[in-house]
Design a protein around this motif. Sequence first.
Motif, short mmCIF file in Angstrom:
data_model
loop_
_atom_site.label_atom_id
_atom_site.label_comp_id
_atom_site.label_asym_id
_atom_site.label_seq_id
_atom_site.Cartn_x
_atom_site.Cartn_y
_atom_site.Cartn_z
N SER A 1 1.02 -1.03 -0.10
CA SER A 1 0.07 -0.01 0.11
C SER A 1 0.85 1.05 0.03
O SER A 1 2.00 1.35 0.80
CB SER A 1 -1.05 -0.16 1.29
N ALA A 2 0.47 2.31 -0.80
CA ALA A 2 1.52 3.44 -0.96
C ALA A 2 2.07 3.83 0.44
O ALA A 2 1.44 4.19 1.37
CB ALA A 2 0.69 4.45 -1.57
N SER A 3 3.47 4.06 0.29
CA SER A 3 3.92 4.59 1.49
C SER A 3 5.18 5.24 1.31
O SER A 3 6.02 4.84 0.27
CB SER A 3 4.27 3.33 2.50
N GLY B 1 6.50 5.64 6.58
CA GLY B 1 5.28 6.42 6.86
C GLY B 1 3.99 5.85 7.09
O GLY B 1 3.09 6.06 7.72
N ASN B 2 3.91 4.58 6.40
CA ASN B 2 2.66 3.75 6.57
C ASN B 2 2.98 2.17 6.93
O ASN B 2 3.28 1.40 5.69
CB ASN B 2 1.78 3.70 5.30
N ALA B 3 3.37 2.03 7.98
CA ALA B 3 3.79 0.59 8.59
C ALA B 3 3.08 -0.60 8.16
O ALA B 3 3.51 -1.58 7.68
CB ALA B 3 4.00 0.74 9.86
N ALA B 4 1.75 -0.41 7.98
CA ALA B 4 0.82 -1.48 7.33
C ALA B 4 1.15 -1.66 5.80
O ALA B 4 0.72 -2.87 5.44
CB ALA B 4 -0.52 -1.04 7.59
N GLY B 5 1.74 -0.70 5.10
CA GLY B 5 1.82 -0.56 3.56
C GLY B 5 3.06 -1.34 3.27
O GLY B 5 3.25 -1.58 2.17
N MET B 6 3.70 -1.87 4.19
CA MET B 6 5.23 -2.43 3.67
C MET B 6 5.31 -3.87 4.68
O MET B 6 5.14 -4.12 5.54
CB MET B 6 6.08 -1.51 4.21
N ASN C 1 0.73 -0.73 12.15
CA ASN C 1 -0.70 -0.42 11.74
C ASN C 1 -0.84 0.66 10.65
O ASN C 1 0.25 1.29 10.54
CB ASN C 1 -1.34 0.17 12.94
N PRO C 2 -2.01 0.86 9.95
CA PRO C 2 -2.03 1.96 8.87
C PRO C 2 -1.86 3.14 9.54
O PRO C 2 -2.18 3.43 10.58
CB PRO C 2 -3.79 1.70 8.65
N GLY C 3 -0.82 3.98 8.70
CA GLY C 3 -0.59 5.38 9.06
C GLY C 3 0.50 5.47 10.35
O GLY C 3 1.01 6.49 10.48
#
Length: 132
Positions: free
Chosen positions: A64-66, A101-106, A120-122
């Motif tokens: 997810s974009a991060s 910057g977006n731990a859930a996206g990586m 988590n997201p964000g």
Amino acid sequence: IPFYRKQKRLLIGNNIKVDPKSIDDYLAVGGYAALVKALFHQTPEQVIEQPVTGAVQFTLTCVSASWVRITNALGTIYEGTMQPGETRDVVSDSEVFVRVGNAAGMQLEYNGRFFPTLGNPGEVYSHTFRVL
């Protein structure tokens, strides 16, 4: 060699045993042993999976974009927004600092372990990877 005349040679490790002009000296202290192992005793998959010693080695995969920033002692390795499907393979001979910057996206693969999310997201994820 003229270039080396003004340099002071410091002897460390096997350096004292190896004449830099002699391939036989290098072979006598195990030179090329890792190459022989990789070429004749391992499959290509085993060579790829083997971690680099004396280095930090990991892969980040974006789901997810991060925004990501990766730095080491030499400076910034990568900084920008990664998009889904993008990966970054990192190998460094010094410790590496990662901020996401977006731990859930990586996702992260490190030392043969897979981490499906970094938080988590964000949520901001920060970690320093040390040399093996």
